[in-house]
Design a protein around this motif. Structure first.
Motif, PDB file in Angstrom:
ATOM      1  N   ALA A  61      19.968  41.548  25.246  1.00 56.06           N
ATOM      2  CA  ALA A  61      20.439  40.828  24.060  1.00 56.06           C
ATOM      3  C   ALA A  61      21.614  41.548  23.411  1.00 56.06           C
ATOM      4  O   ALA A  61      22.594  40.909  22.983  1.00 56.06           O
ATOM      5  CB  ALA A  61      19.302  40.660  23.057  1.00 56.06           C
ATOM      6  N   HIS A  73      24.779  41.558  25.743  1.00 52.71           N
ATOM      7  CA  HIS A  73      25.467  40.270  25.837  1.00 52.71           C
ATOM      8  C   HIS A  73      26.727  40.246  24.971  1.00 52.71           C
ATOM      9  O   HIS A  73      27.671  39.502  25.268  1.00 52.71           O
ATOM     10  CB  HIS A  73      24.515  39.145  25.404  1.00 52.71           C
ATOM     11  N   TYR A 114      13.937  42.774  26.459  1.00 53.09           N
ATOM     12  CA  TYR A 114      14.733  41.868  25.627  1.00 53.09           C
ATOM     13  C   TYR A 114      15.884  42.582  24.910  1.00 53.09           C
ATOM     14  O   TYR A 114      17.023  42.109  24.939  1.00 53.09           O
ATOM     15  CB  TYR A 114      13.850  41.184  24.573  1.00 53.09           C
ATOM     16  N   TYR A 124      14.124  36.688  26.918  1.00 54.08           N
ATOM     17  CA  TYR A 124      15.419  36.171  26.465  1.00 54.08           C
ATOM     18  C   TYR A 124      15.469  34.652  26.638  1.00 54.08           C
ATOM     19  O   TYR A 124      15.982  33.920  25.775  1.00 54.08           O
ATOM     20  CB  TYR A 124      16.536  36.847  27.260  1.00 54.08           C
ATOM     21  N   SER A 163      21.923  33.770  28.840  1.00 55.99           N
ATOM     22  CA  SER A 163      20.860  33.784  27.827  1.00 55.99           C
ATOM     23  C   SER A 163      19.482  33.629  28.439  1.00 55.99           C
ATOM     24  O   SER A 163      18.488  33.645  27.718  1.00 55.99           O
ATOM     25  CB  SER A 163      21.095  32.662  26.806  1.00 55.99           C
ATOM     26  N   THR A 164      19.414  33.485  29.757  1.00 58.72           N
ATOM     27  CA  THR A 164      18.127  33.428  30.465  1.00 58.72           C
ATOM     28  C   THR A 164      18.013  34.606  31.438  1.00 58.72           C
ATOM     29  O   THR A 164      17.365  34.493  32.477  1.00 58.72           O
ATOM     30  CB  THR A 164      17.990  32.098  31.230  1.00 58.72           C
ATOM     31  N   SER A 171      14.989  34.612  36.164  1.00 63.53           N
ATOM     32  CA  SER A 171      14.712  35.669  35.181  1.00 63.53           C
ATOM     33  C   SER A 171      13.457  36.448  35.565  1.00 63.53           C
ATOM     34  O   SER A 171      13.412  37.677  35.423  1.00 63.53           O
ATOM     35  CB  SER A 171      14.563  35.054  33.795  1.00 63.53           C
ATOM     36  N   THR A 225      16.432  37.460  31.155  1.00 64.22           N
ATOM     37  CA  THR A 225      15.040  37.905  31.264  1.00 64.22           C
ATOM     38  C   THR A 225      14.135  36.807  30.700  1.00 64.22           C
ATOM     39  O   THR A 225      14.589  35.945  29.940  1.00 64.22           O
ATOM     40  CB  THR A 225      14.807  39.209  30.489  1.00 64.22           C
ATOM     41  N   TYR A 241      13.351  33.048  23.930  1.00 66.98           N
ATOM     42  CA  TYR A 241      14.066  33.053  22.653  1.00 66.98           C
ATOM     43  C   TYR A 241      15.156  31.982  22.645  1.00 66.98           C
ATOM     44  O   TYR A 241      15.406  31.345  21.612  1.00 66.98           O
ATOM     45  CB  TYR A 241      14.674  34.426  22.399  1.00 66.98           C
ATOM     46  N   ASP A 242      15.807  31.773  23.787  1.00 63.08           N
ATOM     47  CA  ASP A 242      16.817  30.726  23.874  1.00 63.08           C
ATOM     48  C   ASP A 242      16.190  29.353  23.668  1.00 63.08           C
ATOM     49  O   ASP A 242      16.791  28.473  23.044  1.00 63.08           O
ATOM     50  CB  ASP A 242      17.507  30.800  25.235  1.00 63.08           C
TER      51      ASP A 242
END
Length: 320
Positions: free
Chosen positions: A260, A263, A256, A277, A271-272, A97, A274, A280-281
């Motif tokens: 997001a 997606h 982000y 992101y 979900s990784t 990322s 960036t 947040y995951d």
């Protein structure tokens, strides 16, 4: 008698100075207290909204959750030192990322700032018509909330809905803007569309501050419009270009919204994708210590890149 008289005169001349000094001190303290009173709201907000969250994030990055036995008991927080940083940097998804955001910034930021500079120069030209309309049109994408712009672009690139893909299909081209190879260009295009107008406005404001006499003198000397832009305008808006570059570096590191939202139409986007992101995951998985660690690493990366760029610009300026 003469000596006594002179001593009395000296004492009489010193006394008012001392009294004056004693009068000045309270006034100086009053001014200091007044300044502190005016600065207090800013300092309180700065500490509460900026310094305290940063310190707490760094503090959380030094701990981890530990479960005893079979993991049936409540987890406890234990000091981990810098081990969380080693774990984060050893994670190939998180390293990917960081590299992905770095590559997007290397390509997208120069393209965006080049477009912003070109549009600002066009608006600043004397022969340009409808300047107010075009200034508003170029700035309008930034005026839209970032989430709304990302949703709009998600429909424009979604398979089965994209008019761009449909037009390419009629030309005999198979184009999927949400494929793994096209995700980075698609996100870069979304960033360029949303932020070019903002940077253009900063550069255009710097162009407006250039004295008109410089361009008039260059025109009288036979300099063309391109020569005026290259030799006069661009060097004089160099501070604005540096400012927009630093802002763009920091903004790209915080990428982000676009991935997001994208997606939803591109499930292959991880979900990784960036660092933000990925953090947040980690929060979604209740791993707050890992999220804090990744956030601190990203902040350090943004600081190193922006500060390194500023030092490079300063060295080049000193060399010139």
């Amino acid at each position: 008698m003469t000596t006594a008289t002179s001593r009395q005169a000296t004492a009489s001349t010193r006394a008012p100075a001392g009294r004056t000094q004693s009068r000045r001190t309270p006034a100086h303290l009053r001014r200091a207290r007044t300044a502190a009173l005016f600065l207090a709201p800013f300092l309180l907000l700065f500490v509460a909204m900026y310094a305290a969250p940063i310190c707490y994030t760094v503090y959380q990055s030094l701990f981890r959750m530990h479960r005893d036995g079979l993991g049936l008991s409540a987890p406890t927080q234990v000091f981990a030192g810098l081990s969380n940083y080693g774990t984060a940097l050893a994670d190939p998804a998180f390293r990917g990322s960081l590299l992905r955001v770095l590559l997007i910034g290397i390509v997208q930021v120069p393209v965006m700032l080049g477009l912003a500079l070109g549009l600002a120069l066009l608006l600043d030209a004397r022969t340009t018509l409808f300047k107010r309309f075009f200034r508003l049109a170029f700035f309008l994408p930034y005026a839209l909330p970032g989430v709304i712009g990302a949703i709009m672009w998600s429909y424009l690139v979604a398979p089965g809905l994209s008019p761009i893909t449909a037009a390419a299909h009629h030309l005999g081209l198979h184009l999927d803007l949400t494929s793994n190879a096209m995700l980075a260009p698609t996100i870069g295009n979304m960033l360029t569309w949303g932020w070019t107008g903002y940077n253009m406005l900063i550069i255009y404001s710097a162009l407006q501050a250039i004295p008109a006499e410089l361009s008039e003198a260059a025109t009288m000397d036979g300099c063309s419009a391109w020569g005026i832009a290259w030799r006069i305008k661009i060097p004089l808006v160099r501070p604005a270009l540096v400012l927009t570059t630093v802002f763009s570096i920091i903004g790209t590191a915080q990428l982000y919204n676009e991935p997001a939202i994208l997606h939803n139409v591109a499930p292959n986007l991880s979900s990784t994708y960036t660092p933000i992101y990925a953090a947040y995951d980690a929060v979604d998985a209740n791993n707050f210590n890992a999220a804090a660690t990744e956030s601190v690493i990203l902040a350090l990366l943004a600081f190193v890149l922006s500060f390194g760029f500023l030092k490079l610009v300063q060295r080049r300026g000193a060399a010139l």
